[in-house]
Design a protein around this motif. Structure first.
Motif, PDB file in Angstrom:
ATOM      1  N   THR A 106      27.898  39.313  43.962  1.00 25.02           N
ATOM      2  CA  THR A 106      28.121  39.263  42.520  1.00 25.02           C
ATOM      3  C   THR A 106      26.819  39.539  41.792  1.00 25.02           C
ATOM      4  O   THR A 106      25.757  39.064  42.199  1.00 25.02           O
ATOM      5  N   ARG A 143      30.580  41.029  50.271  1.00 24.96           N
ATOM      6  CA  ARG A 143      30.834  40.861  48.838  1.00 24.96           C
ATOM      7  C   ARG A 143      29.630  40.227  48.162  1.00 24.96           C
ATOM      8  O   ARG A 143      28.958  39.387  48.749  1.00 24.96           O
ATOM      9  N   LYS A 202      34.891  44.779  40.813  1.00 24.47           N
ATOM     10  CA  LYS A 202      35.663  44.002  39.836  1.00 24.47           C
ATOM     11  C   LYS A 202      34.730  43.596  38.705  1.00 24.47           C
ATOM     12  O   LYS A 202      33.669  43.023  38.950  1.00 24.47           O
ATOM     13  N   GLU A 248      31.478  42.159  40.362  1.00 25.47           N
ATOM     14  CA  GLU A 248      31.649  41.741  41.753  1.00 25.47           C
ATOM     15  C   GLU A 248      31.954  42.965  42.617  1.00 25.47           C
ATOM     16  O   GLU A 248      32.908  43.695  42.342  1.00 25.47           O
ATOM     17  N   TYR A 249      31.146  43.168  43.627  1.00 29.09           N
ATOM     18  CA  TYR A 249      31.399  44.246  44.587  1.00 29.09           C
ATOM     19  C   TYR A 249      32.260  43.680  45.699  1.00 29.09           C
ATOM     20  O   TYR A 249      31.935  42.646  46.274  1.00 29.09           O
ATOM     21  N   GLU A 250      33.370  44.369  45.961  1.00 28.07           N
ATOM     22  CA  GLU A 250      34.276  43.865  46.963  1.00 28.07           C
ATOM     23  C   GLU A 250      33.965  44.550  48.291  1.00 28.07           C
ATOM     24  O   GLU A 250      33.366  45.617  48.327  1.00 28.07           O
ATOM     25  N   LYS A 272      35.177  49.630  45.608  1.00 27.63           N
ATOM     26  CA  LYS A 272      35.936  48.733  44.726  1.00 27.63           C
ATOM     27  C   LYS A 272      35.018  47.725  44.049  1.00 27.63           C
ATOM     28  O   LYS A 272      34.265  47.013  44.716  1.00 27.63           O
TER      29      LYS A 272
END
Ligand code: CUA
Length: 339
Positions: free
Chosen positions: A149, A147, A127, A138-140, A125
């Motif tokens: 960024t 997480r 964003k 952004e990696y969730e 996921k």
């Protein structure tokens, strides 16, 4: 392949034969979604190409008939009853051909649309937020420590589905990596999603595909498809804070950076710089471009960008920070330690 056969194949298949590969082309798919879209592209080319050639053929035939000697025109008209059934058959056939063509296009479009909405198991996921004119990525992760960024560069593991959540911070933008999938708009106040399952290693170029102001054209980004292990190493590295500079020049550069206006917009994890107005610079030196694809990431271009952002990208929100040449060199020296 002989040249004429190659040309015919190029026309019929619409590429893949010669000169259609590249890092920013829909004709060289590197993901399931782009491969599906390429099917639509080729189908439309064949269906519309055949219809176009038929129309041109009939037009040429009609023109040729109209130019027959006048004597023929003066001849008594053939019995209408003899001509009409042939005309009616021709028209029926023509309508049937149009319906069949439209049916093929509709069916292919429906099937491809469905396949684009499918997401494979255990997706990664990510964003992405579009800003004038750069991309926040952004990696969730399940744990907050997973997480991180980054900006203007995405890494994706090969063969693992990814779902990219798309947001816009200001105006409408469009996320487009032709080798991976089609365009999806990023709209303020709305969340859109895009699924991507990369099937080929490589670095691809993405580009904002919706006019979003002065620097719309300089709103690009890189997408790197890595083997899973390389991706995991990259991910682990990106989560970490920036390492402290070692050389005297870089130490001075960090001091300049954190005492000047730079900290008002940028974040470098592990330092006092924590703003999120501009791109996160924690691992800036690991990226291949700066200023959203506007310049390659090297010493000279980094200096040029910081010394005169408006000269590189007129209208950019990045202001010119008054640094003397010693400070500029030191800041760039420091930024280049942010691997
Ligand atoms: Cu963002 Cu065009």
């Amino acid at each position: 392949m002989p040249r004429r056969a190659q040309l015919v194949a190029l026309l019929v298949l619409g590429g893949g034969v010669a000169g259609c590969s590249g890092v920013q082309t829909a004709l060289d798919p590197a993901a399931d979604q782009a491969a599906s879209i390429e099917v639509i592209w080729r189908t439309m080319l064949v269906v519309c190409g055949v219809m176009y050639l038929l129309v041109l053929g009939f037009l040429a035939w009609a023109l040729w008939r109209a130019r027959r000697p006048a004597a023929v025109d003066d001849a008594p008209l053939p019995a209408e009853t003899a001509a009409e059934p042939a005309l009616a058959r021709g028209l029926t056939g023509w309508v049937a051909l149009i319906v069949a063509g439209l049916l093929v296009l509709t069916t292919v479009s429906f099937l491809v649309d469905r396949s684009l909405a499918e997401v494979g198991p255990d997706p990664l996921k990510i964003k992405v937020t579009a800003n004038q004119w750069w991309w926040q990525v952004e990696y969730e992760g399940d744990a907050p420590t997973d997480r991180f960024t980054t900006a203007n560069e995405l890494h994706l593991p090969l063969n693992r589905p990814a779902v990219i959540e798309l947001h816009a911070a200001d105006v409408i933008h469009s996320f487009w990596v032709p080798n991976l999938s089609g365009k999806t708009d990023l709209i303020p106040g709305r969340t859109n999603y895009m699924a991507v399952t990369p099937r080929r290693l490589g670095a691809f170029r993405g580009q904002c595909a919706e006019f979003c102001g002065f620097e719309h054209a300089k709103m690009a980004f890189d997408v790197v498809v890595d083997p899973p292990r390389t991706f995991e190493a990259w991910r682990r590295h990106q989560i970490q804070s920036a390492s402290d500079p070692v050389t005297a020049e870089a130490v001075y550069g960090k001091q300049v950076f954190t005492s000047q206006a730079c900290v008002m917009c940028h974040r470098i994890q592990g330092t006092d710089a924590g703003a999120t107005v501009g791109p996160d610079l924690t691992h800036l030196a690991s990226r291949s471009h700066i200023a959203a694809g506007a310049l390659p990431n090297d010493t000279g271009d980094l200096q040029a960008w910081i010394a005169d952002p408006q000269g590189v990208k007129p209208g950019t929100a990045m202001p010119r920070v008054a640094l003397n040449s010693g400070q500029l060199n030191a800041v760039v020296d420091y930024l280049e330690t942010l691997k």
